[in-house]
Write a protein that holds these residues in place. Structure first.
Motif: not given
Length: 308
Positions: A59-65, A104-106, A134-135, A153-154
């Motif tokens: 939910f953060r624009h600056d995260s590694v995820v 990877l269910v994100g 689906r990955p 992209p994942l």
């Protein structure tokens, strides 16, 4: 936001009189200790929480995820050294559930409406398109220790183990500061350290004013998950089957007890899927779970009592 209070929690013969409360990673936390935490310790805890969120929050624009999710052609991404246990745990859970537990269910959560904007409206067209490609964690991610490599992209979501892992890290920090007696409560996911046992009620998933039993917790963790938490529509909730991208239906609540909170947290999710035989073979834990028809299954080694 942090809050200091002086509630009373009794764990056997230990009285934990100091309570440090704060909100983090989308939930409320309560750390109970025999004596108040010094301001510097509280600051260290909040800094730890902030660093954890800055890495793993989708939910953060600056995260590694988020960087992984925005990498058009994939790439290689390094996480802190203490991320390796998270990925290793996902490796084991993914295998023991035949792919049902998958970080990877994100993207599936986003398409169902649980996205960064909290749209809470399913994207039916996107869901249909995603089903064809689906990955899966074992096939589409290469991992070397705390480094992962992707080719497209994942959307990584570590929600199945993240809260537990953060509780473990906070516990390690407190132990280093000399606090060997503590209870860390992340909205019902509980880590206990100390010589005396703690009784934990098992909240009824359909009536929060009732419990279906009590667990005896000593120097371990109990984590719960229920399909009535984080819901936003008919049959839409946060526990997804990684093989289908859809919310589970057969099991409605789980409780897992393990030595560390990350493992208990991950197993609380894994218990939503199929038989427990593979889980009991792969992990040292005890459990209870409730099915949609009201049946309750309890492991033989569960330390506590179930009323139904």
């Amino acid at each position: 936001m942090a809050r200091e209070s002086f509630d009373l929690m009794v764990a056997g013969d230990s009285v934990l009189t100091s309570s440090f409360k704060f909100d983090a990673i989308g939930t409320s936390w309560d750390i109970n200790t025999p004596a108040p935490l010094a301001p510097v310790i509280k600051a260290h805890i909040l800094d730890l929480v902030e660093r954890f969120d800055s890495i793993y929050s989708r939910f953060r624009h600056d995260s590694v995820v988020t960087r992984i999710a925005k990498a058009a052609r994939g790439g290689t991404f390094s996480f802190p050294v203490d991320a390796a246990p998270i990925f290793e745990l996902y490796d084991r859970l993914h295998c023991a559930t035949d792919g049902a537990v998958d970080p990877l269910v994100g993207r599936d959560l986003e398409l169902l409406g649980y996205d960064g904007d909290y749209a809470l409206v399913p994207d039916d067209v996107g869901i249909a398109a995603a089903a064809a490609h689906r990955p899966a964690w074992r096939r589409h991610v290469q991992r070397e220790g705390n480094t992962i490599t992707t080719r497209r992209p994942l959307v990584v979501d570590v929600g199945a183990v993240g809260k537990g892992r953060l509780a473990d890290l906070i516990s390690d920090l407190l132990a280093a500061e000399g606090f060997n007696d503590c209870v860390i409560d992340g909205s019902g996911d509980i880590l206990h350290r100390g010589a005396s046992a703690l009784k934990v009620g098992l909240e009824h998933p359909r009536d929060p004013d009732m419990v279906i039993g009590v667990a005896n917790l000593k120097n371990g963790s109990i984590c719960a998950s229920a399909s009535n938490r984080r819901t936003w529509g008919d049959y839409l909730h946060h526990v997804l089957d990684g093989r289908t991208g859809r919310p589970t239906t057969e099991v409605i609540a789980t409780w897992a007890v393990a030595a560390d909170a990350a493992t208990a947290d991950g197993l609380a999710t894994a218990l939503f899927f199929g038989s427990t035989l593979q889980l009991m073979t792969a992990f040292d834990f005890s459990f209870a779970r409730m099915f949609a028809d009201g049946r309750v299954e309890v492991s033989d080694n569960f330390d506590g009592e179930v009323f139904t």
